[in-house]
Write an enzyme that holds these catalytic residues in place. Structure first.
Site, mmCIF file in Angstrom:
data_model
loop_
_atom_site.group_PDB
_atom_site.id
_atom_site.type_symbol
_atom_site.label_atom_id
_atom_site.label_comp_id
_atom_site.label_asym_id
_atom_site.label_seq_id
_atom_site.Cartn_x
_atom_site.Cartn_y
_atom_site.Cartn_z
ATOM 1 N N ASP A 1 -8.050 -5.261 -0.072
ATOM 2 C CA ASP A 1 -8.544 -6.075 -1.179
ATOM 3 C C ASP A 1 -8.216 -7.553 -1.026
ATOM 4 O OD1 ASP A 1 -9.681 -4.000 -2.678
ATOM 5 O OD2 ASP A 1 -7.693 -3.331 -3.246
ATOM 6 N N HIS B 1 0.853 -1.184 0.000
ATOM 7 C CA HIS B 1 0.000 0.000 0.000
ATOM 8 C C HIS B 1 0.887 1.231 0.000
ATOM 9 C CE1 HIS B 1 -3.145 2.809 1.172
ATOM 10 N NE2 HIS B 1 -3.977 1.901 0.731
HETATM 11 N N1 CMC Z 1 4.189 -7.559 -4.847
HETATM 12 C C1 CMC Z 1 5.532 -7.544 -4.986
HETATM 13 N N2 CMC Z 1 6.302 -6.446 -4.798
HETATM 14 C C2 CMC Z 1 5.662 -5.316 -4.449
HETATM 15 C C3 CMC Z 1 4.284 -5.246 -4.282
HETATM 16 C C4 CMC Z 1 3.531 -6.421 -4.494
HETATM 17 N N3 CMC Z 1 2.194 -6.422 -4.337
HETATM 18 N N4 CMC Z 1 3.918 -3.986 -3.930
HETATM 19 C C5 CMC Z 1 5.063 -3.283 -3.890
HETATM 20 N N5 CMC Z 1 6.128 -4.085 -4.190
HETATM 21 C C6 CMC Z 1 7.550 -3.712 -4.180
HETATM 22 C C7 CMC Z 1 7.941 -2.876 -5.396
HETATM 23 O O1 CMC Z 1 8.385 -3.683 -6.455
HETATM 24 C C8 CMC Z 1 9.007 -1.985 -4.831
HETATM 25 O O2 CMC Z 1 10.171 -2.771 -4.706
HETATM 26 P P1 CMC Z 1 11.635 -2.083 -4.890
HETATM 27 O O3 CMC Z 1 11.748 -1.075 -3.781
HETATM 28 O O4 CMC Z 1 12.624 -3.201 -4.793
HETATM 29 O O5 CMC Z 1 11.630 -1.450 -6.262
HETATM 30 C C9 CMC Z 1 8.541 -1.704 -3.396
HETATM 31 O O6 CMC Z 1 7.730 -2.842 -3.038
HETATM 32 C C10 CMC Z 1 7.718 -0.417 -3.261
HETATM 33 O O7 CMC Z 1 6.625 -0.500 -4.197
HETATM 34 P P2 CMC Z 1 6.065 0.723 -5.033
HETATM 35 O O8 CMC Z 1 5.433 0.224 -6.283
HETATM 36 O O9 CMC Z 1 7.130 1.772 -5.161
HETATM 37 O O10 CMC Z 1 4.953 1.255 -4.031
HETATM 38 P P3 CMC Z 1 3.715 2.161 -4.389
HETATM 39 O O11 CMC Z 1 3.391 2.879 -3.133
HETATM 40 O O12 CMC Z 1 3.976 2.975 -5.601
HETATM 41 O O13 CMC Z 1 2.572 1.104 -4.756
HETATM 42 C C11 CMC Z 1 0.709 -0.321 -4.626
HETATM 43 C C12 CMC Z 1 1.536 0.746 -3.908
HETATM 44 C C13 CMC Z 1 -0.548 -0.608 -3.822
HETATM 45 C C14 CMC Z 1 0.289 0.190 -6.011
HETATM 46 C C15 CMC Z 1 1.559 -1.608 -4.778
HETATM 47 O O14 CMC Z 1 1.918 -2.082 -3.504
HETATM 48 C C16 CMC Z 1 0.853 -2.692 -5.596
HETATM 49 O O15 CMC Z 1 0.920 -2.670 -6.829
HETATM 50 N N6 CMC Z 1 0.150 -3.649 -4.894
HETATM 51 C C17 CMC Z 1 -0.631 -4.654 -5.579
HETATM 52 C C18 CMC Z 1 -1.950 -4.068 -6.009
HETATM 53 C C19 CMC Z 1 -2.904 -3.864 -4.857
HETATM 54 O O16 CMC Z 1 -3.082 -4.731 -4.013
HETATM 55 N N7 CMC Z 1 -3.553 -2.687 -4.847
HETATM 56 C C20 CMC Z 1 -4.568 -2.343 -3.839
HETATM 57 C C21 CMC Z 1 -4.119 -1.230 -2.968
HETATM 58 S S1 CMC Z 1 -5.164 -1.040 -1.517
HETATM 59 C C22 CMC Z 1 -6.727 -0.600 -2.080
HETATM 60 C C23 CMC Z 1 -6.787 0.610 -2.918
HETATM 61 O O17 CMC Z 1 -6.068 1.581 -2.719
HETATM 62 O O18 CMC Z 1 -7.629 0.631 -3.802
#
Ligand code: CMC
Length: 445
Positions: A379, A321
């Protein structure tokens, strides 16, 4: 009608604290005021930065940018805290109901008995949609995704209820707000019925908000349908848990669409479009698809490895998140709720729940997820509960949109009432070509 609460808007506290920005290229110093909220990190006020210094800030994804002030929702992502108007999400999920939470988000206080009864009455008596809207549905392909239908139909509300689109009239704003909350379950249930080829089911005023939604989604005219109260309560809880989440992508979309003066129905349609993506509300559908693809517990390590592999675009859906760096408090409530629903329905073996629990256990112990503070989010468990209730995966994000409408519209209303509200207009770091002469077509290589 009892008097609804009027929102108080506390002013931002500056307290004379500032940070100094030093531009070494010109040896100039600029003092930037520090603002204090009621809770949460301090904020540097950069509103006059460009005017005073000639600099923009650069923050793609807005990871360090506050776009507004708000009194609605507070999140402490490090501690896993979510509160609406000061009330913890755990308390609201345990003791409150969705109608109260809607009132709280909109008016800032929990309603007293009379205010609640008036509010519920007004919402209940606006659940029907204009009969001509039914024709609108019939224009969609039968296999259209419910979110595509929702975005279209909610946008179309501005054509059907245009008498409530003057955003400068508080009464029209109130009416549009209540209409949206009232009609969303009808609109979502109709999208579902349309996909099944079943007749639309009209709302029933003797049922509560969540029960009425289940009735419109699952009953058919040829037989009696009794709403199971345990499922009604679970549905209501899912609505509470999704009601608002401060300045996420879809809420920011609603605010930015509304900042131009667009009407509320159009703004909520924009929010629905933004919510649909798999990184946001679309994740609940993606979680179930992923659990299905994993298929059995012995394949979990393979998927964990794929999630960790930077050359593989696969991510564990329902994990991580932007704000929570701790267990999402909504996921904890939903985990418990999913067990209650499965037990009520006598579902002893739900392979996807078993895979989800095992996946969560393994991920929570894995260094990759621990170091990055990737915990299950809302989710992760909602899909399992909704599946047990009988909803197809394509409806999950539509249900999220239904519930989030209360938050979107409360945030929209807060923005419109802000005396110094301006159109949202971020700037950019331009990396394209500098000016160059136009080349005639016959001279281009
Ligand atoms: N699986 C594997 N690696 C992950 C995941 C994941 N679900 N989420 C983040 N990471 C890793 C990412 O690759 C990065 O690694 P590194 O630092 O080595 O490059 C690190 O964790 C930080 O991730 P980020 O993409 O920079 O973080 P963000 O804040 O931009 O993204 C997120 C947040 C929710 C989009 C992401 O965690 C994600 O894609 N999760 C899966 C989709 C999901 O479950 N979304 C629902 C969010 S909650 C409900 C809502 O808001 O609607």
């Amino acid at each position: 009608m009892s008097k609804t609460h009027t929102e108080k808007n506390p002013s931002k506290r500056a307290d004379g604290e500032y940070v100094t920005l030093i531009d070494h290229s010109s040896d100039k110093q600029y003092n930037l005021s520090v603002l204090h909220g009621t809770e949460g990190p301090k904020v540097i006020d950069i509103q006059s930065l460009y005017k005073d210094t000639g600099f923009f800030t650069y923050d793609p994804g807005y990871t360090s940018t506050g776009s507004c002030d708000s009194t609605i929702t507070f999140i402490d992502g490090e501690k896993g805290i979510l509160r609406h108007r000061g009330y913890s999400i755990e308390n609201l999920a345990e003791h409150s109901d969705y109608m109260e939470v809607c009132y709280l988000l909109l008016y800032g206080e929990l309603p007293n008995a009379e205010q609640k009864s008036d509010f519920v009455h007004e919402i209940t008596y606006h659940t029907m949609v204009h009969e001509q809207l039914l024709g609108f549905y019939r224009g969609f392909r039968r296999d259209a995704h419910p979110m595509a239908i929702m975005a279209g139909v909610v946008g179309a509300l501005s054509a059907f209820y245009h008498e409530n689109t003057d955003i400068n009239d508080p009464e029209q704003r109130r009416m549009a707000t209540h209409q949206l909350i009232a009609k969303m379950p009808t609109i979502a249930a109709m999208a579902y019925k349309y996909s099944l080829g079943q007749p639309f089911v009209y709302p029933r005023n003797d049922l509560d908000y969540a029960e009425n939604f289940l009735h419109m989604a699952f009953s058919v005219p040829c037989e009696d349908y009794q709403v199971n109260p345990v499922l009604g309560r679970a549905m209501d809880r899912i609505f509470i848990l999704h009601a608002d989440h401060e300045q996420n992508a879809s809420t920011s979309t609603v605010r930015i669409a509304g900042s131009s003066g667009a009407n509320p129905f159009a703004c909520i349609a924009a929010g629905i479009a933004s919510l649909w993506g798999p990184a946001h509300g679309g994740a609940n559908e993606a979680v179930l698809n992923m659990l299905g693809e994993i298929g059995s517990k012995d394949r979990i390590p393979e998927f964990i490895n794929r999630a960790k592999d930077k050359n593989d675009p696969f991510r564990l859906m329902g994990f991580g998140h932007r704000v929570y760096k701790n267990y999402d408090p909504r996921a904890a409530v939903l985990r418990e709720s999913s067990h209650q629903v499965l037990s009520e329905l006598g579902i002893k073996d739900e392979p996807l729940l078993d895979i989800a629990i095992e996946l969560e256990k393994i991920a929570l112990e894995d260094d990759y997820f621990v170091e990055r503070k990737l915990f299950p989010n809302v989710d992760f468990y909602s899909g399992i509960t909704l599946r047990a209730m009988g909803f197809p995966t394509s409806m999950y994000t539509a249900l999220f949109a239904l519930a989030r409408t209360a938050g979107w519209i409360a945030q929209w209303k807060e923005m419109i009432k802000e005396p110094h509200q301006k159109i949202g207009r971020p700037r950019q770091l331009y990396l394209g070509s500098q000016e160059r002469p136009y080349v005639l077509l016959n001279k281009r290589g």
